[in-house]
Design a protein around this motif. Structure first.
Motif, PDB file in Angstrom:
ATOM      1  N   TRP A   1      56.472  27.894  13.091  1.00 36.86           N
ATOM      2  CA  TRP A   1      57.471  26.899  12.674  1.00 36.86           C
ATOM      3  C   TRP A   1      58.720  27.572  12.111  1.00 36.86           C
ATOM      4  O   TRP A   1      59.839  27.220  12.449  1.00 36.86           O
ATOM      5  CB  TRP A   1      56.867  25.939  11.649  1.00 36.86           C
ATOM      6  CG  TRP A   1      57.808  24.827  11.281  1.00 36.86           C
ATOM      7  CD1 TRP A   1      58.780  24.277  12.079  1.00 36.86           C
ATOM      8  CD2 TRP A   1      57.882  24.138  10.039  1.00 36.86           C
ATOM      9  NE1 TRP A   1      59.446  23.274  11.406  1.00 36.86           N
ATOM     10  CE2 TRP A   1      58.912  23.180  10.151  1.00 36.86           C
ATOM     11  CE3 TRP A   1      57.173  24.241   8.850  1.00 36.86           C
ATOM     12  CZ2 TRP A   1      59.252  22.323   9.102  1.00 36.86           C
ATOM     13  CZ3 TRP A   1      57.496  23.384   7.816  1.00 36.86           C
ATOM     14  CH2 TRP A   1      58.526  22.438   7.945  1.00 36.86           C
ATOM     15  N   PHE A   2      58.519  28.564  11.231  1.00 36.24           N
ATOM     16  CA  PHE A   2      59.672  29.245  10.643  1.00 36.24           C
ATOM     17  C   PHE A   2      60.471  29.994  11.710  1.00 36.24           C
ATOM     18  O   PHE A   2      61.695  30.092  11.626  1.00 36.24           O
ATOM     19  CB  PHE A   2      59.213  30.209   9.543  1.00 36.24           C
ATOM     20  CG  PHE A   2      58.710  29.511   8.301  1.00 36.24           C
ATOM     21  CD1 PHE A   2      58.629  28.126   8.226  1.00 36.24           C
ATOM     22  CD2 PHE A   2      58.299  30.241   7.195  1.00 36.24           C
ATOM     23  CE1 PHE A   2      58.162  27.474   7.091  1.00 36.24           C
ATOM     24  CE2 PHE A   2      57.830  29.617   6.039  1.00 36.24           C
ATOM     25  CZ  PHE A   2      57.756  28.231   5.996  1.00 36.24           C
ATOM     26  N   GLU A   3      59.757  30.531  12.711  1.00 37.42           N
ATOM     27  CA  GLU A   3      60.459  31.176  13.825  1.00 37.42           C
ATOM     28  C   GLU A   3      61.272  30.145  14.606  1.00 37.42           C
ATOM     29  O   GLU A   3      62.397  30.418  15.029  1.00 37.42           O
ATOM     30  CB  GLU A   3      59.462  31.863  14.763  1.00 37.42           C
ATOM     31  CG  GLU A   3      58.831  33.134  14.226  1.00 37.42           C
ATOM     32  CD  GLU A   3      59.767  34.333  14.303  1.00 37.42           C
ATOM     33  OE1 GLU A   3      60.909  34.181  14.795  1.00 37.42           O
ATOM     34  OE2 GLU A   3      59.359  35.417  13.861  1.00 37.42           O
ATOM     35  N   SER A   4      60.708  28.960  14.782  1.00 38.40           N
ATOM     36  CA  SER A   4      61.402  27.920  15.553  1.00 38.40           C
ATOM     37  C   SER A   4      62.711  27.515  14.887  1.00 38.40           C
ATOM     38  O   SER A   4      63.691  27.175  15.561  1.00 38.40           O
ATOM     39  CB  SER A   4      60.503  26.691  15.732  1.00 38.40           C
ATOM     40  OG  SER A   4      60.443  25.900  14.554  1.00 38.40           O
ATOM     41  N   LEU A   5      62.738  27.567  13.542  1.00 38.11           N
ATOM     42  CA  LEU A   5      63.940  27.179  12.804  1.00 38.11           C
ATOM     43  C   LEU A   5      65.083  28.177  12.987  1.00 38.11           C
ATOM     44  O   LEU A   5      66.219  27.888  12.625  1.00 38.11           O
ATOM     45  CB  LEU A   5      63.618  27.018  11.321  1.00 38.11           C
ATOM     46  CG  LEU A   5      62.797  25.776  10.951  1.00 38.11           C
ATOM     47  CD1 LEU A   5      62.248  25.878   9.535  1.00 38.11           C
ATOM     48  CD2 LEU A   5      63.637  24.516  11.111  1.00 38.11           C
ATOM     49  N   GLN A   6      64.765  29.344  13.563  1.00 42.70           N
ATOM     50  CA  GLN A   6      65.806  30.318  13.864  1.00 42.70           C
ATOM     51  C   GLN A   6      66.556  29.944  15.140  1.00 42.70           C
ATOM     52  O   GLN A   6      67.652  30.446  15.398  1.00 42.70           O
ATOM     53  CB  GLN A   6      65.191  31.722  14.042  1.00 42.70           C
ATOM     54  CG  GLN A   6      64.347  32.196  12.869  1.00 42.70           C
ATOM     55  CD  GLN A   6      65.136  32.319  11.584  1.00 42.70           C
ATOM     56  OE1 GLN A   6      66.170  32.979  11.554  1.00 42.70           O
ATOM     57  NE2 GLN A   6      64.648  31.697  10.517  1.00 42.70           N
ATOM     58  N   TYR A   7      65.958  29.053  15.940  1.00 42.65           N
ATOM     59  CA  TYR A   7      66.525  28.749  17.253  1.00 42.65           C
ATOM     60  C   TYR A   7      66.978  27.301  17.419  1.00 42.65           C
ATOM     61  O   TYR A   7      67.813  27.012  18.269  1.00 42.65           O
ATOM     62  CB  TYR A   7      65.492  29.068  18.350  1.00 42.65           C
ATOM     63  CG  TYR A   7      65.001  30.484  18.325  1.00 42.65           C
ATOM     64  CD1 TYR A   7      65.792  31.520  18.811  1.00 42.65           C
ATOM     65  CD2 TYR A   7      63.751  30.806  17.804  1.00 42.65           C
ATOM     66  CE1 TYR A   7      65.346  32.835  18.785  1.00 42.65           C
ATOM     67  CE2 TYR A   7      63.294  32.118  17.769  1.00 42.65           C
ATOM     68  CZ  TYR A   7      64.098  33.119  18.264  1.00 42.65           C
ATOM     69  OH  TYR A   7      63.658  34.416  18.228  1.00 42.65           O
TER      70      TYR A   7
ATOM     71  N   SER B   1      67.444  23.098  15.456  1.00 40.82           N
ATOM     72  CA  SER B   1      67.862  22.418  14.229  1.00 40.82           C
ATOM     73  C   SER B   1      66.673  21.959  13.388  1.00 40.82           C
ATOM     74  O   SER B   1      65.535  21.902  13.864  1.00 40.82           O
ATOM     75  CB  SER B   1      68.719  21.197  14.569  1.00 40.82           C
ATOM     76  OG  SER B   1      67.927  20.217  15.200  1.00 40.82           O
ATOM     77  N   VAL B   2      66.960  21.612  12.120  1.00 38.39           N
ATOM     78  CA  VAL B   2      65.932  21.085  11.224  1.00 38.39           C
ATOM     79  C   VAL B   2      65.321  19.823  11.812  1.00 38.39           C
ATOM     80  O   VAL B   2      64.094  19.657  11.840  1.00 38.39           O
ATOM     81  CB  VAL B   2      66.533  20.781   9.832  1.00 38.39           C
ATOM     82  CG1 VAL B   2      65.554  19.955   8.989  1.00 38.39           C
ATOM     83  CG2 VAL B   2      66.869  22.072   9.109  1.00 38.39           C
ATOM     84  N   ALA B   3      66.168  18.918  12.302  1.00 39.27           N
ATOM     85  CA  ALA B   3      65.676  17.643  12.842  1.00 39.27           C
ATOM     86  C   ALA B   3      64.767  17.862  14.044  1.00 39.27           C
ATOM     87  O   ALA B   3      63.666  17.307  14.110  1.00 39.27           O
ATOM     88  CB  ALA B   3      66.858  16.757  13.226  1.00 39.27           C
ATOM     89  N   SER B   4      65.205  18.657  15.003  1.00 39.74           N
ATOM     90  CA  SER B   4      64.415  18.875  16.217  1.00 39.74           C
ATOM     91  C   SER B   4      63.095  19.556  15.909  1.00 39.74           C
ATOM     92  O   SER B   4      62.035  19.146  16.404  1.00 39.74           O
ATOM     93  CB  SER B   4      65.208  19.731  17.204  1.00 39.74           C
ATOM     94  OG  SER B   4      66.380  19.080  17.607  1.00 39.74           O
ATOM     95  N   SER B   5      63.137  20.611  15.079  1.00 42.55           N
ATOM     96  CA  SER B   5      61.922  21.343  14.753  1.00 42.55           C
ATOM     97  C   SER B   5      60.938  20.467  13.990  1.00 42.55           C
ATOM     98  O   SER B   5      59.741  20.443  14.291  1.00 42.55           O
ATOM     99  CB  SER B   5      62.279  22.585  13.931  1.00 42.55           C
ATOM    100  OG  SER B   5      61.111  23.314  13.609  1.00 42.55           O
ATOM    101  N   THR B   6      61.432  19.730  13.000  1.00 42.51           N
ATOM    102  CA  THR B   6      60.567  18.887  12.183  1.00 42.51           C
ATOM    103  C   THR B   6      59.962  17.758  13.001  1.00 42.51           C
ATOM    104  O   THR B   6      58.802  17.377  12.801  1.00 42.51           O
ATOM    105  CB  THR B   6      61.345  18.299  10.992  1.00 42.51           C
ATOM    106  OG1 THR B   6      62.022  19.358  10.310  1.00 42.51           O
ATOM    107  CG2 THR B   6      60.421  17.604  10.020  1.00 42.51           C
ATOM    108  N   VAL B   7      60.745  17.226  13.923  1.00 41.78           N
ATOM    109  CA  VAL B   7      60.242  16.168  14.807  1.00 41.78           C
ATOM    110  C   VAL B   7      59.024  16.658  15.582  1.00 41.78           C
ATOM    111  O   VAL B   7      57.985  15.987  15.634  1.00 41.78           O
ATOM    112  CB  VAL B   7      61.341  15.718  15.794  1.00 41.78           C
ATOM    113  CG1 VAL B   7      60.739  14.989  16.980  1.00 41.78           C
ATOM    114  CG2 VAL B   7      62.332  14.814  15.092  1.00 41.78           C
ATOM    115  N   LEU B   8      59.126  17.817  16.179  1.00 43.07           N
ATOM    116  CA  LEU B   8      58.038  18.335  17.005  1.00 43.07           C
ATOM    117  C   LEU B   8      56.834  18.735  16.165  1.00 43.07           C
ATOM    118  O   LEU B   8      55.691  18.571  16.590  1.00 43.07           O
ATOM    119  CB  LEU B   8      58.536  19.511  17.838  1.00 43.07           C
ATOM    120  CG  LEU B   8      59.571  19.132  18.904  1.00 43.07           C
ATOM    121  CD1 LEU B   8      60.212  20.370  19.513  1.00 43.07           C
ATOM    122  CD2 LEU B   8      58.926  18.287  19.998  1.00 43.07           C
TER     123      LEU B   8
END
Length: 294
Positions: free
Chosen positions: A85-91, A93-100
Motif C-alpha cells: 500500500w505504501f509503495e502504491s502511494l508513490q505512484y 493518488s490518496v483517493a485512488s489508492s484508498t479506494v482500491l
C-alpha cells in the motif's frame, strides 16, 4: 448483551476515522515506503510492550503451536499489506489508492464463507456491491489506467487482499486471545518482517527530520493503535465482513483529509461515490441486524 459487545460498533467507527489519516501521513513523510511501515509497526509494538509485560506476558505460556502460526501469519500479511500500500502511494493518488485498498468485502465475503462458513445474505451482497461501486466513483477523478498510476493501482488492490487475510486470521485467534497479547505479537512479527525487507532493499533507517519522527509516531498511535487495534478488539464480537464493510468509509475520510491537508481536490464523482457508500452501508445496517462470529 455485554457492555463490550455493545461498544464494538463505536470502536469500529473510531477505528475507521483514525485509519483515514494513514494515507495522508504517508504522503507527508520523506521516508521510503518500507521504512515508514517498519517504524509504524515498531513504535506500535514498543508502546504496547509495557502493557504486555505488566498484565499479559503469562498468556504467552498457554499459546498453542497453531496460535503461534496464525499470529505469525497475521503479522506477515499485515507487513505485506503495508509494503504494497505504501509503495502504491508513490505512484497514485490518496483517493485512488484508498479506494482500491477498501475493496475488502470482495475478499472478506469469500474468506468468511469458506473459512468460517458464515451465511451471506442477498442483502449483504447487494449492499457490498453498491458500496464498492461508490468506492470506485470516489477515485474516478484521479484514477489513471496507464503507466505508473496503473502500477500503483495494482499494488493497492493486492494489498487489499493481504489486509483482508490479516483480519480473517485475527477473527480466528481473537476468540481466546486478549487484545494486548494478540496485537503486540502481530505488530512485533510485522515489524520484524518489515525490518528484513528494509535491510534487503538497503533502505535508510535514518537520520530523519523531527517532522518525520512525528509522522512515524502518529502512524503508530492513530491508524494503528486507535485503528487496527480497535478492529482487532471488535473482531471478537463482530464479523470480519462487517468490519470490512465499515472500512469502506475510509475513502470518504481520506479524501476529506487529503483535501484539507494535501490540497487534493474532490471531484463531483468522488462526492457522489461517498454518498453511495453512506447509503449502501445504511441499508446494510438496517437489513443485517448483526453478523456474529460463528
Amino acid at each position: 448483551m455485554r457492555i463490550s459487545e455493545r461498544l464494538a460498533p463505536l470502536a469500529i467507527i473510531i477505528g475507521v476515522i483514525t485509519v483515514s489519516f494513514s494515507a495522508v501521513l504517508v504522503k507527508l513523510s520523506s521516508g521510503e515506503p518500507g521504512v515508514i511501515a517498519f517504524y509504524r509497526m515498531f513504535f506500535s509494538a514498543l508502546i504496547l510492550l509495557p502493557f504486555f509485560l505488566k498484565s499479559h506476558i503469562k498468556e504467552v505460556k498457554h499459546l498453542k503451536k497453531k496460535d503461534w502460526m496464525i499470529t505469525a501469519a497475521s503479522g506477515v500479511f499485515l507487513a505485506c499489506h503495508f509494503i504494497l500500500w505504501f509503495e502504491s502511494l508513490q505512484y497514485t493518488s490518496v483517493a485512488s489508492s484508498t479506494v482500491l485498498v477498501t475493496m475488502q468485502p470482495l475478499f472478506a465475503f469469500a474468506g468468511a464463507y469458506f473459512l468460517f462458513k458464515e451465511r451471506i445474505t442477498s442483502q449483504a451482497v447487494i449492499s457490498a456491491l453498491v458500496a464498492i461501486s461508490g468506492s470506485v466513483l470516489i477515485g474516478l477523478g484521479d484514477l489513471q489506467v496507464s503507466g505508473l498510476a496503473l502500477f500503483g493501482d495494482i499494488l493497492a488492490l493486492i494489498s487489499c487482499a493481504f489486509v483482508t487475510g490479516y483480519l480473517l486470521f485475527g477473527q480466528s485467534v481473537r476468540k481466546h486471545l486478549s487484545l494486548t497479547t494478540y496485537t503486540f505479537l502481530v505488530y512485533s512479527f510485522s515489524a520484524l518482517v518489515l525490518l528484513i525487507y528494509v535491510l534487503i532493499k538497503r533502505e535508510s533507517l535514518g537520520p530523519f527530520e523531527t517532522n518525520d519522527w512525528i509522522i512515524f509516531l502518529s502512524l503508530a498511535i492513530l491508524p494503528t493503535l486507535f485503528g487496527h487495534s480497535l478492529f482487532n478488539w471488535a473482531v471478537k464480537w463482530v464479523s470480519t465482513t462487517v468490519i470490512s464493510m465499515a472500512i469502506l468509509f475510509e475513502p470518504v475520510g481520506a479524501a476529506i483529509f487529503a483535501y484539507f491537508i494535501l490540497h487534493e481536490t474532490i471531484s463531483t464523482t468522488q462526492s457522489l461515490g461517498g454518498m453511495i457508500i453512506l447509503l449502501s452501508l445504511g441499508y446494510f445496517v438496517l437489513t443485517i441486524k448483526r453478523i456474529k462470529v460463528s
